[in-house]
Scaffold this motif. Structure first.
Motif, PDB file in Angstrom:
ATOM      1  N   GLU A  15       0.986  -1.163   0.031  1.00  0.00           N
ATOM      2  CA  GLU A  15       0.137   0.059   0.195  1.00  0.00           C
ATOM      3  C   GLU A  15       1.001   1.260   0.043  1.00  0.00           C
ATOM      4  N   GLU A  16       1.898   1.240   1.066  1.00  0.00           N
ATOM      5  CA  GLU A  16       2.847   2.447   0.933  1.00  0.00           C
ATOM      6  C   GLU A  16       3.632   2.621  -0.456  1.00  0.00           C
ATOM      7  N   CYS A  17       3.922   1.362  -1.164  1.00  0.00           N
ATOM      8  CA  CYS A  17       4.580   1.672  -2.575  1.00  0.00           C
ATOM      9  C   CYS A  17       3.787   2.256  -3.372  1.00  0.00           C
ATOM     10  N   ARG A  18       2.489   1.664  -3.345  1.00  0.00           N
ATOM     11  CA  ARG A  18       1.737   2.338  -4.388  1.00  0.00           C
ATOM     12  C   ARG A  18       1.261   3.717  -4.107  1.00  0.00           C
ATOM     13  N   ARG A  19       1.197   4.106  -2.884  1.00  0.00           N
ATOM     14  CA  ARG A  19       0.881   5.810  -2.595  1.00  0.00           C
ATOM     15  C   ARG A  19       2.130   6.497  -3.083  1.00  0.00           C
ATOM     16  N   ILE A  20       3.370   5.882  -2.952  1.00  0.00           N
ATOM     17  CA  ILE A  20       4.557   6.675  -3.188  1.00  0.00           C
ATOM     18  C   ILE A  20       4.484   6.541  -4.934  1.00  0.00           C
ATOM     19  N   GLY A  21       4.136   5.433  -5.595  1.00  0.00           N
ATOM     20  CA  GLY A  21       4.321   5.501  -6.808  1.00  0.00           C
ATOM     21  C   GLY A  21       5.454   5.023  -7.292  1.00  0.00           C
ATOM     22  N   VAL A  22       5.478   3.847  -7.941  1.00  0.00           N
ATOM     23  CA  VAL A  22       6.780   3.202  -8.369  1.00  0.00           C
ATOM     24  C   VAL A  22       6.537   2.630  -9.629  1.00  0.00           C
ATOM     25  N   ASP A  23       7.835   2.496 -10.445  1.00  0.00           N
ATOM     26  CA  ASP A  23       7.727   1.874 -11.659  1.00  0.00           C
ATOM     27  C   ASP A  23       7.441   0.466 -11.977  1.00  0.00           C
ATOM     28  N   GLU A  24       7.830  -0.406 -10.916  1.00  0.00           N
ATOM     29  CA  GLU A  24       7.551  -1.919 -10.839  1.00  0.00           C
ATOM     30  C   GLU A  24       7.296  -2.275  -9.463  1.00  0.00           C
ATOM     31  N   LEU A  25       6.393  -3.309  -9.091  1.00  0.00           N
ATOM     32  CA  LEU A  25       6.085  -3.743  -7.725  1.00  0.00           C
ATOM     33  C   LEU A  25       6.022  -5.306  -7.787  1.00  0.00           C
ATOM     34  N   HIS A  26       6.993  -5.836  -7.647  1.00  0.00           N
ATOM     35  CA  HIS A  26       7.001  -7.443  -7.649  1.00  0.00           C
ATOM     36  C   HIS A  26       6.562  -7.651  -6.106  1.00  0.00           C
ATOM     37  N   VAL A  27       5.659  -8.514  -6.095  1.00  0.00           N
ATOM     38  CA  VAL A  27       5.093  -9.108  -4.714  1.00  0.00           C
ATOM     39  C   VAL A  27       4.683 -10.566  -4.832  1.00  0.00           C
ATOM     40  N   GLY A  28       4.979 -11.009  -3.609  1.00  0.00           N
ATOM     41  CA  GLY A  28       4.693 -12.479  -3.366  1.00  0.00           C
ATOM     42  C   GLY A  28       5.592 -13.453  -4.198  1.00  0.00           C
ATOM     43  N   PRO A  29       5.104 -14.203  -4.901  1.00  0.00           N
ATOM     44  CA  PRO A  29       5.944 -15.373  -5.865  1.00  0.00           C
ATOM     45  C   PRO A  29       6.643 -14.623  -6.789  1.00  0.00           C
ATOM     46  N   ASP A  30       6.340 -13.540  -7.279  1.00  0.00           N
ATOM     47  CA  ASP A  30       7.097 -12.752  -8.146  1.00  0.00           C
ATOM     48  C   ASP A  30       8.060 -11.974  -7.470  1.00  0.00           C
ATOM     49  N   ALA A  31       8.195 -11.864  -6.259  1.00  0.00           N
ATOM     50  CA  ALA A  31       9.454 -11.098  -5.712  1.00  0.00           C
ATOM     51  C   ALA A  31      10.467 -12.211  -5.034  1.00  0.00           C
ATOM     52  N   ILE A  32      10.299 -13.471  -5.043  1.00  0.00           N
ATOM     53  CA  ILE A  32      11.150 -14.341  -4.467  1.00  0.00           C
ATOM     54  C   ILE A  32      11.093 -15.538  -5.538  1.00  0.00           C
ATOM     55  N   ASP A  33      12.120 -16.475  -5.072  1.00  0.00           N
ATOM     56  CA  ASP A  33      12.213 -17.747  -6.035  1.00  0.00           C
ATOM     57  C   ASP A  33      11.394 -18.867  -4.832  1.00  0.00           C
ATOM     58  N   PRO A  34      10.324 -19.101  -5.133  1.00  0.00           N
ATOM     59  CA  PRO A  34       9.370 -19.888  -4.202  1.00  0.00           C
ATOM     60  C   PRO A  34      10.272 -21.323  -3.815  1.00  0.00           C
ATOM     61  N   ASP A  35      10.639 -21.756  -4.817  1.00  0.00           N
ATOM     62  CA  ASP A  35      11.526 -23.220  -4.607  1.00  0.00           C
ATOM     63  C   ASP A  35      12.826 -22.993  -3.604  1.00  0.00           C
ATOM     64  N   ALA A  36      13.146 -21.574  -3.429  1.00  0.00           N
ATOM     65  CA  ALA A  36      14.505 -21.464  -2.787  1.00  0.00           C
ATOM     66  C   ALA A  36      14.231 -21.105  -1.102  1.00  0.00           C
ATOM     67  N   ARG A  37      12.864 -21.079  -0.719  1.00  0.00           N
ATOM     68  CA  ARG A  37      12.576 -20.710   0.480  1.00  0.00           C
ATOM     69  C   ARG A  37      12.968 -21.947   1.445  1.00  0.00           C
ATOM     70  N   MET A  38      13.383 -21.419   2.731  1.00  0.00           N
ATOM     71  CA  MET A  38      13.777 -22.123   3.748  1.00  0.00           C
ATOM     72  C   MET A  38      12.971 -21.822   4.958  1.00  0.00           C
ATOM     73  N   ALA A  39      12.581 -23.069   5.926  1.00  0.00           N
ATOM     74  CA  ALA A  39      11.834 -22.558   7.130  1.00  0.00           C
ATOM     75  C   ALA A  39      10.584 -22.424   6.967  1.00  0.00           C
ATOM     76  N   VAL A  40       9.647 -22.960   6.096  1.00  0.00           N
ATOM     77  CA  VAL A  40       8.583 -22.577   5.734  1.00  0.00           C
ATOM     78  C   VAL A  40       7.652 -23.377   6.568  1.00  0.00           C
ATOM     79  N   PRO A  41       6.755 -22.573   7.346  1.00  0.00           N
ATOM     80  CA  PRO A  41       5.680 -23.216   8.069  1.00  0.00           C
ATOM     81  C   PRO A  41       4.842 -24.250   7.336  1.00  0.00           C
ATOM     82  N   ASP A  42       4.120 -25.091   8.359  1.00  0.00           N
ATOM     83  CA  ASP A  42       3.169 -25.985   7.751  1.00  0.00           C
ATOM     84  C   ASP A  42       1.998 -25.292   7.229  1.00  0.00           C
TER      85      ASP A  42
END
Length: 426
Positions: A35-62
Motif C-alpha cells: 500500500e505504501e509503495c503504491r501511494r509513493i508511486g513506483v515503476d515496478e512492484l514485485h509481490v509474493g511469488p514474483d518477488a522471490i524464488d518460491p523453490d528456494a524458501r527455507m524454514a517455511v511453516p506448515d
C-alpha cells in the motif's frame, strides 16, 4: 526529513509493531508495505511469488500455520486483493524506481518478527503508548518494524529526488529463521544490481551513532534431527524397545564435543529437544533442533559435516533411524570499503548523528549475506550498515524497543549515500 514524513513513518512502524508476523507469515506486513509503495508511486512492484524464488524458501511453516496467519491478516484489515498474491507463504516485495540512465542501486530491509511475548509493563514504551503487539506470543523484538519503515522512507525520498538510474528496495521476509535471503538472492532481482546497502537498527549502538560497515558475520546452518525408534513397556519388556530419546540425548552430548578448528571461531547449540509420551513407555520418537556457525562459510560447512555425522552415529548406536533436514542457512560476507566510505561521509552530516564508527563485527548471523554475496559475485559492491538506537531491552527480549528518532536518521543517511553512489559510481 519533513515533520509529515517523520509522522507517517512512525505511524507505519507502530502499525507493524502491533501486527508482528513470523517468517513466511508476513501477510499483513507485506500488504501494508505494498500500500505504501503504491501511494509513493513506483515503476515496478514485485509481490509474493514474483518477488522471490518460491523453490528456494527455507524454514517455511506448515500449511495449517500459514492458513491461520493468512486469515488473521484478513481479520486485521489487510487488503484482500493483495493477500491473494501472498497465499501459501509467498510474502515479501521488491519495489523498483526507473529514473533513466545510471547504475542500479538497491536497499535491503527485513520485515519478520519473533516468537516472543511482549512486555505489558507500563514503562515499556509500546505498552505505555498503546501499540504493544496484538498477537500474543509474537513480537517485533529486533527492530524489523523500524527497518520496514526506513525502507519505505528511503523509497519515497529517492522517488522525490533527482536520482538517475534504477533504485530497488527489497523487503525481505523470514530473516529471523535465515530462510528468506536465499529466496530473494535467487529471484533474479539482484542480478543487475551494481551497489547494495543493507541496514539494521541497534546492534547495541546507541541513538546518534552509526556504523558504516558491518563485518564479522558468522555463517550459520539450522538443523533438525528427527529420531525414530520402537516403543515397548519400560517395566515389563524394556529390551524390546529402541529408545529414540536415548539416541537424541547421546547426539546432544556429542554435538558439544565436535573439535574446534584452527581456521577461526565456530559455534554449536542444541536449542530445542523433546520426545517420548509417558514415563513407562520406551520412547519411539524424539527430536533436536540446533544450529552450527562458523567465522567463514567453510568453517560452518566443517561444523555441519561433523554435526551430521554425530547425529547419524547417535542414531546407529541406539539402533534408531534419524532424518536430518536443514531448516535455514546463511553464508558469511564482508562489506566493501567503497560503499562503507560513502555512507560514513554522508551519515556524518545527518542531524542527530554524533558518532560515526567505521567498522564493527556483527558477532552473529544474518541472511542479507546471501544478497551481498550475489551482488559481489556479479561484480557489484555491497555494504551492511548499522543505525544505532537506544533500546532498553536487548535484541530478542520482551522489552526491546527502538528509539523512533533513529528511523529518520536511517532514512536520511541511506538516502544521501544512495544519491552519492548514483552520481559517483565508486
Amino acid at each position: 526529513m519533513s515533520a509529515d514524513a517523520t509522522e507517517r513513518l512512525v505511524a507505519l512502524r507502530r502499525d507493524l509493531h502491533r501486527h508482528p508476523e513470523p517468517a513466511w507469515c508476513e501477510f499483513y506486513t507485506t500488504a501494508r508495505i505494498v500500500e505504501e509503495c503504491r501511494r509513493i508511486g513506483v515503476d515496478e512492484l514485485h509481490v509474493g511469488p514474483d518477488a522471490i524464488d518460491p523453490d528456494a524458501r527455507m524454514a517455511v511453516p506448515d500449511g495449517d500455520e500459514l492458513a491461520e496467519w493468512f486469515e488473521r491478516a484478513r481479520e486485521d484489515g489487510a487488503d484482500p486483493d493483495i493477500l491473494e498474491q501472498l497465499e501459501g507463504g509467498h510474502t515479501g516485495a521488491v519495489a523498483v524506481l526507473e529514473r533513466g540512465e545510471g547504475p542500479t542501486v538497491a536497499l535491503r530491509v527485513d520485515i519478520d518478527a519473533l516468537r516472543i511475548t511482549e512486555s505489558e509493563d507500563g514503562d515499556h514504551h509500546p505498552a505505555g503508548e498503546g501499540f504493544r503487539s496484538e498477537h500474543e506470543g509474537q513480537m517485533h523484538a529486533c527492530g524489523h518494524d523500524g527497518h520496514a519503515a526506513i525502507g519505505v522512507g528511503v523509497l519515497e525520498a529517492v522517488a522525490n529526488s533527482d536520482f538517475a538510474g534504477t533504485f530497488k528496495v527489497v523487503f525481505q521476509p523470514a530473516e529471523e529463521r535465515v530462510g528468506g535471503g536465499k529466496a530473494l538472492a535467487e529471484s533474479g532481482h539482484l542480478d543487475d544490481v551494481d551497489y547494495l546497502y543493507a541496514v539494521h537498527l541497534g546492534l547495541d549502538h546507541p541513538t546518534g551513532e552509526v556504523v558504516a560497515g558491518i563485518d564479522g558475520f558468522l555463517a550459520v546452518s539450522h538443523l533438525l534431527a528427527e529420531f525414530e525408534g520402537e516403543p515397548a513397556h519400560a517395566g515389563a519388556h524394556p529390551e524390546q524397545g529402541r529408545n529414540a530419546v536415548q539416541a537424541m540425548a547421546t547426539a546432544i552430548q556429542n554435538l558439544y564435543a565436535i573439535p574446534r578448528h584452527d581456521g577461526g571461531a565456530t559455534r554449536v547449540n542444541a536449542g530445542r529437544a523433546g520426545g517420548g509420551t509417558a514415563t513407562n513407555i520406551i520412547p519411539e520418537d524424539a527430536f533436536v533442533e540446533g544450529e552450527v556457525r562458523g567465522e567463514t562459510t567453510e568453517l560452518m560447512r566443517y561444523m555441519k559435516e561433523k554435526a551430521d555425522r554425530v547425529l547419524r552415529s547417535a542414531a546407529e548406536m541406539h539402533d534408531c533411524e534419524v532424518e536430518l533436514s536443514t531448516e535455514g542457512e546463511a553464508p558469511s560476507a564482508e562489506s566493501d570499503d567503497e560503499l562503507r566510505e560513502v555512507f560514513s561521509a554522508e551519515a556524518a552530516d545527518v542531524a542527530g548523528v554524533e558518532t560515526v564508527t567505521e567498522r564493527d563485527d556483527l558477532g552473529g548471523s544474518e541472511d542479507a549475506t546471501f544478497l551481498m554475496n550475489r551482488v559481489q559475485e556479479q561484480g557489484g559492491l555491497a555494504c551492511y550498515v548499522c543505525v544505532g538506537t537506544d533500546h532498553p531491552g536487548g535484541h530478542h527480549t520482551s522489552t526491546f524497543d527502538v528509539d523512533e528518532r533513529s528511523i529518520g536518521i536511517g532514512v536520511e543517511g541511506l538516502t544521501n549515500a544512495i544519491l552519492r553512489v548514483g552520481e559517483e559510481q565508486p
